[in-house]
Design a protein around this motif. Structure first.
Motif, PDB file in Angstrom:
ATOM      1  N   GLU A  58       0.977  -1.265   0.131  1.00 42.68           N
ATOM      2  CA  GLU A  58       0.019  -0.218  -0.004  1.00 42.68           C
ATOM      3  C   GLU A  58       0.807   1.113  -0.014  1.00 42.68           C
ATOM      4  O   GLU A  58       2.040   1.089   0.410  1.00 42.68           O
ATOM      5  CB  GLU A  58      -1.042   0.127   1.289  1.00 42.68           C
ATOM      6  CG  GLU A  58      -0.234   0.067   2.464  1.00 42.68           C
ATOM      7  CD  GLU A  58      -1.274   0.421   3.529  1.00 42.68           C
ATOM      8  OE1 GLU A  58      -1.055   1.294   4.689  1.00 42.68           O
ATOM      9  OE2 GLU A  58      -2.146  -0.460   3.644  1.00 42.68           O
ATOM     10  N   VAL A  59       0.333   2.391  -0.367  1.00 46.45           N
ATOM     11  CA  VAL A  59       0.849   3.699  -0.139  1.00 46.45           C
ATOM     12  C   VAL A  59      -0.250   4.606   0.189  1.00 46.45           C
ATOM     13  O   VAL A  59      -1.324   4.664  -0.351  1.00 46.45           O
ATOM     14  CB  VAL A  59       1.516   3.958  -1.574  1.00 46.45           C
ATOM     15  CG1 VAL A  59       0.616   4.225  -2.640  1.00 46.45           C
ATOM     16  CG2 VAL A  59       2.299   5.399  -1.089  1.00 46.45           C
ATOM     17  N   ASP A  60      -0.068   5.603   1.133  1.00 46.13           N
ATOM     18  CA  ASP A  60      -0.574   6.687   1.572  1.00 46.13           C
ATOM     19  C   ASP A  60      -0.283   7.931   0.742  1.00 46.13           C
ATOM     20  O   ASP A  60       1.046   8.116   0.770  1.00 46.13           O
ATOM     21  CB  ASP A  60      -0.623   6.904   3.029  1.00 46.13           C
ATOM     22  CG  ASP A  60      -1.799   7.790   3.292  1.00 46.13           C
ATOM     23  OD1 ASP A  60      -1.904   8.941   2.989  1.00 46.13           O
ATOM     24  OD2 ASP A  60      -2.273   7.502   4.666  1.00 46.13           O
ATOM     25  N   PHE A  61      -1.149   8.719   0.171  1.00 49.85           N
ATOM     26  CA  PHE A  61      -0.575   9.702  -0.700  1.00 49.85           C
ATOM     27  C   PHE A  61      -0.136  11.037   0.131  1.00 49.85           C
ATOM     28  O   PHE A  61       0.107  12.044  -0.496  1.00 49.85           O
ATOM     29  CB  PHE A  61      -1.744  10.066  -1.964  1.00 49.85           C
ATOM     30  CG  PHE A  61      -1.712   8.837  -2.869  1.00 49.85           C
ATOM     31  CD1 PHE A  61      -0.778   9.229  -4.132  1.00 49.85           C
ATOM     32  CD2 PHE A  61      -2.363   8.029  -2.877  1.00 49.85           C
ATOM     33  CE1 PHE A  61      -0.890   8.329  -4.992  1.00 49.85           C
ATOM     34  CE2 PHE A  61      -2.614   7.221  -3.896  1.00 49.85           C
ATOM     35  CZ  PHE A  61      -1.641   7.367  -4.888  1.00 49.85           C
ATOM     36  N   LYS A  62      -0.371  10.888   1.474  1.00 55.31           N
ATOM     37  CA  LYS A  62      -0.100  11.997   2.481  1.00 55.31           C
ATOM     38  C   LYS A  62       1.158  12.737   1.760  1.00 55.31           C
ATOM     39  O   LYS A  62       1.252  14.008   1.815  1.00 55.31           O
ATOM     40  CB  LYS A  62      -0.285  11.646   3.657  1.00 55.31           C
ATOM     41  CG  LYS A  62      -0.107  12.869   4.678  1.00 55.31           C
ATOM     42  CD  LYS A  62      -0.239  12.645   6.053  1.00 55.31           C
ATOM     43  CE  LYS A  62      -0.145  13.690   7.042  1.00 55.31           C
ATOM     44  NZ  LYS A  62      -0.304  13.300   8.298  1.00 55.31           N
ATOM     45  N   GLU A  63       2.417  11.879   1.618  1.00 50.86           N
ATOM     46  CA  GLU A  63       3.584  12.343   1.825  1.00 50.86           C
ATOM     47  C   GLU A  63       4.152  12.205   0.230  1.00 50.86           C
ATOM     48  O   GLU A  63       5.248  12.377  -0.224  1.00 50.86           O
ATOM     49  CB  GLU A  63       4.568  11.870   2.681  1.00 50.86           C
ATOM     50  CG  GLU A  63       4.253  12.164   3.904  1.00 50.86           C
ATOM     51  CD  GLU A  63       4.275  13.626   4.284  1.00 50.86           C
ATOM     52  OE1 GLU A  63       5.153  14.426   3.786  1.00 50.86           O
ATOM     53  OE2 GLU A  63       3.625  14.113   5.438  1.00 50.86           O
ATOM     54  N   GLN A  64       3.109  11.859  -0.733  1.00 54.09           N
ATOM     55  CA  GLN A  64       3.560  11.580  -2.216  1.00 54.09           C
ATOM     56  C   GLN A  64       4.075  12.957  -2.628  1.00 54.09           C
ATOM     57  O   GLN A  64       3.132  14.000  -2.767  1.00 54.09           O
ATOM     58  CB  GLN A  64       2.581  10.801  -2.860  1.00 54.09           C
ATOM     59  CG  GLN A  64       3.367   9.932  -4.132  1.00 54.09           C
ATOM     60  CD  GLN A  64       3.460  10.950  -5.279  1.00 54.09           C
ATOM     61  OE1 GLN A  64       2.652  11.948  -5.719  1.00 54.09           O
ATOM     62  NE2 GLN A  64       4.402  10.602  -6.037  1.00 54.09           N
ATOM     63  N   GLY A  65       5.167  13.136  -3.316  1.00 52.85           N
ATOM     64  CA  GLY A  65       5.748  14.185  -3.866  1.00 52.85           C
ATOM     65  C   GLY A  65       4.796  15.006  -4.789  1.00 52.85           C
ATOM     66  O   GLY A  65       4.786  16.178  -4.290  1.00 52.85           O
ATOM     67  N   ARG A  66       4.447  14.541  -5.963  1.00 55.74           N
ATOM     68  CA  ARG A  66       3.592  15.306  -6.877  1.00 55.74           C
ATOM     69  C   ARG A  66       2.113  15.392  -6.414  1.00 55.74           C
ATOM     70  O   ARG A  66       1.850  16.558  -6.603  1.00 55.74           O
ATOM     71  CB  ARG A  66       3.756  14.341  -8.253  1.00 55.74           C
ATOM     72  CG  ARG A  66       2.726  15.049  -9.337  1.00 55.74           C
ATOM     73  CD  ARG A  66       3.544  16.364  -9.919  1.00 55.74           C
ATOM     74  NE  ARG A  66       2.869  17.116 -10.821  1.00 55.74           N
ATOM     75  CZ  ARG A  66       2.537  16.855 -11.878  1.00 55.74           C
ATOM     76  NH1 ARG A  66       3.409  15.689 -12.592  1.00 55.74           N
ATOM     77  NH2 ARG A  66       1.975  17.528 -12.840  1.00 55.74           N
ATOM     78  N   ALA A  67       1.894  14.516  -5.583  1.00 49.28           N
ATOM     79  CA  ALA A  67       0.553  14.743  -4.726  1.00 49.28           C
ATOM     80  C   ALA A  67       0.323  16.174  -4.184  1.00 49.28           C
ATOM     81  O   ALA A  67      -0.652  16.913  -4.009  1.00 49.28           O
ATOM     82  CB  ALA A  67      -0.251  13.727  -4.283  1.00 49.28           C
TER      83      ALA A  67
END
Length: 486
Positions: free
Chosen positions: A384-393
Motif C-alpha cells: 500500500e501507499v498513503d498519498f499524504k507524503e507523495q511528492g507530486r500529490a
C-alpha cells in the motif's frame, strides 16, 4: 400488421445494441435494430457524459475556492450561477447525444424500427401493434432504468433520479441523496461543491465499489469532511411536506433523531435491467432471479431444457458489469455470435476496471479485495501507499488517499488493486493493463517511472507488495520519490 423476416433482430439501440448491430452486419445484411425509447444512449443522455460535465463545473468551483493556498487570491465572492452551470451541462450533453443520433441516422432505414418489442415466441417479436418480426437470432440489449425502494415514493414529485436532474434549469438549495453508489457519490460531491446542501444516506455500509475496508474507512472520513454521508443510515421517515421533502433520521455522530427538509430527494439506489416489459417468459429461456441464464464468454442464453438458445443478451440488460466499455464489448460479442450462428465463438473478456469520478477518485482493477479475501490467507500479500507524503500529490494539493495492491504468493503475480486517490483513473488503467498481461509485481517494477509523477506512488505500493511477497527488500519507510535517486 406488417410481417418481416430477418436473420438477426437486436432489441435496443444503446451502447450494447449499436455494437451488436455493427458486429452482426459483418456476417449478414438481414439485420434490424429496434428501439422503443429515445435515441442517444444512457451514457450520453443521462449517464457518463452529463455527470462529468457537472463534475467539471464542481471541480472548477473547488479549485477557485482553494486558490489562496497557492498564493493566488481571488478578489470578491465566488458566485456559482446554477442556471449557467445547467445550461452548459445541457448544451454539451445535447452535443454528445446528437453525435449518437447521427450514427443511428446513418443506418439504413430498412434496418431500424421504432417501437416497444415483446416476445411472442422464442423467434418472434411484436413491435407495438404494427409489426411482427420473425428472427432467426435475437440480441437483447435493452439496458437498465433507475429504481428505488418503495418508502422513497413518499417524497412524491420531489423524488428524482439521475435521469431527471440533467434536465434541470437551475441548481436547488438542498438535496437528500439516497444510495452512495457510483452515481450517487459523483453527483452528491459535485452538487455539494456547487453550493448545494447535501445529506447522503446508505443502508448496508458500502461506499461505491470499494470492498477493501481500509480504503472504505478512508473514503468515509474524507467525504464526511465535505458533506454528510452515513453509509449505514437509520432513516425513520420520508414525507412530502409543503412542496419539499422531509427526512427523519438518526444523526450519525450524536445519535439524535433529527428531521430536515430538502428541495429534492435524489434516489441513486440502483438500475435494474429492462427485462420485465419484454414478456420474456414467451422466449422459453432458462431464468435465474428473473434474468436469463447465459454464458458470459459467448453471451448465449439457455433454453429451459438447458440447451443453447439462438438468443443473446448484452450490456446492462444482463447486469454482469454495468459499465459502458463493457456494454460496448458485450454488444460486439453478442452481435458477432448472432451473426455467425451456429458457429459460436468465445470472446476475450478484458480485466475488470471501474472508476468513480469523485475527488479523490475511486478505482478498482483486476481482482477486488472481496475476491482476494476468499483465498487462503497465506496465498496472497498486500502492498500500500498513503498519498499524504507523495511528492507530486503534495505539489498539487491532492495528497489524499490510499492505494492497496494485491499479489499472489509464490508466483509473484499481480492480482488486483483498489484505490481512493488522486487521478486514480490513470493509475487504474496502468494496473488493468498489467493485470491483463498477467505480469508479476517484479516485472511491473522493471517499468520506467518518471520523476516527479503520481505513478511514483504506485511504485511505492508495488515495492511494498514485492517485499510482502518476499521477492524484494523491505521498504524503507520514507518516500524516495520526493527527490532524485529513487
Amino acid at each position: 400488421m406488417q410481417e418481416r423476416r430477418v436473420d438477426v433482430a437486436i432489441i435496443g439501440a444503446g451502447s450494447a445494441g449499436l455494437g451488436a448491430y455493427s458486429a452482426a452486419r459483418a456476417h449478414t445484411d438481414s439485420v434490424i435494430l429496434i428501439e422503443g425509447g429515445p435515441y442517444g444512449t444512457t451514457c450520453a443522455r443521462v449517464g457518463c457524459m452529463p455527470s462529468k460535465l457537472l463534475i467539471a463545473a464542481a471541480e472548477t468551483a473547488h479549485h477557485v475556492r482553494d486558490a489562496s493556498a497557492y498564493g493566488v487570491h481571488i478578489d470578491g465572492d465566488i458566485n456559482v450561477n446554477g442556471r449557467d452551470v445547467m445550461a452548459r451541462v445541457k448544451r454539451e450533453r445535447d452535443h454528445f447525444v446528437e453525435g449518437v443520433i447521427d450514427s443511428v441516422d446513418n443506418i439504413d432505414a430498412e434496418q431500424r424500427i421504432r417501437g416497444h418489442a415483446t416476445f411472442e415466441s422464442p423467434d418472434t417479436l411484436l413491435i407495438d401493434d404494427h409489426t411482427r418480426i420473425h428472427a432467426e437470432r435475437i440480441v437483447i440489449a435493452t439496458g437498465s432504468s433507475p429504481d428505488y425502494p418503495g418508502f422513497l415514493k413518499a417524497a412524491g414529485e420531489r423524488l428524482v433520479t439521475n435521469d431527471d436532474i440533467f434536465y434541470w434549469d437551475d441548481l436547488p438549495e438542498s438535496i437528500a441523496v439516497f444510495g452512495p453508489g457510483v452515481v450517487g457519490l459523483e453527483l452528491a460531491q459535485a452538487l455539494s461543491r456547487l453550493g448545494v446542501r447535501v445529506r447522503m444516506f446508505g443502508v448496508n455500509g458500502t461506499i461505491g465499489p470499494i470492498s477493501d475496508p481500509d480504503i472504505r474507512d478512508y473514503a468515509d472520513r474524507y467525504f464526511n469532511e465535505e458533506f454528510y454521508l452515513d453509509p449505514e443510515a437509520d432513516t425513520r421517515n420520508v414525507a412530502h411536506v409543503d412542496d419539499r421533502v422531509e427526512v427523519t433520521f438518526v444523526e450519525r455522530d450524536s445519535q439524535r433523531e433529527v428531521t430536515e427538509r430538502f428541495d429534492y430527494l435524489l434516489a441513486t439506489t440502483g438500475r435494474p435491467p429492462n427485462i420485465k416489459g419484454l414478456d420474456i417468459d414467451r422466449a422459453c429461456l432458462r431464468m435465474h432471479e428473473d434474468l436469463p441464464v447465459f454464458d458470459r464468454y459467448t453471451l448465449q442464453c439457455q433454453r429451459r431444457d438447458g440447451t443453447p438458445a439462438s438468443i443473446f443478451i448484452a450490456g446492462d440488460a444482463n447486469t454482469e458489469l454495468p459499465l459502458l466499455h463493457e456494454a460496448s464489448d458485450e454488444g460486439h460479442l453478442a452481435g458477432d455470435n448472432a451473426g455467425r450462428y451456429p458457429d459460436i465463438r468465445a470472446g476475450h473478456r478484458r480485466s475488470m476496471l471501474t472508476v468513480v469520478f469523485t475527488d479523490p477518485q475511486i478505482a478498482t482493477t483486476g481482482q477486488t479485495w472481496a475476491e482476494i479475501e476468499q483465498r487462503d490467507s497465506d496465498s496472497y500479500a498486500i502492498g500500500e501507499v498513503d498519498f499524504k507524503e507523495q511528492g507530486r500529490a503534495r505539489v498539487m494539493r491532492q495528497n489524499h488517499g490510499l492505494l492497496r495492491v494485491y499479489g499472489e504468493q509464490g508466483s509473484g503475480l499481480f492480482l488486483g488493486a483498489e484505490m481512493f486517490g488522486p487521478q486514480a483513473e490513470h493509475l487504474a488503467h496502468l494496473l488493468a493493463w498489467c493485470h491483463q498481461q498477467r505480469m508479476t509485481v517484479a516485472q511491473m517494477l522493471e517499468m520506467p517511472f518518471y520523476h516527479p509523477c503520481l505513478e511514483e506512488g504506485l511504485r511505492t505500493a508495488l515495492r511494498d507488495l514485492n517485499a510482502a511477497l518476499r521477492m524484494g527488500p523491505a521498504m524503507a519507510r520514507h518516500y524516495m520519490e520526493n527527490g532524485p535517486g529513487s
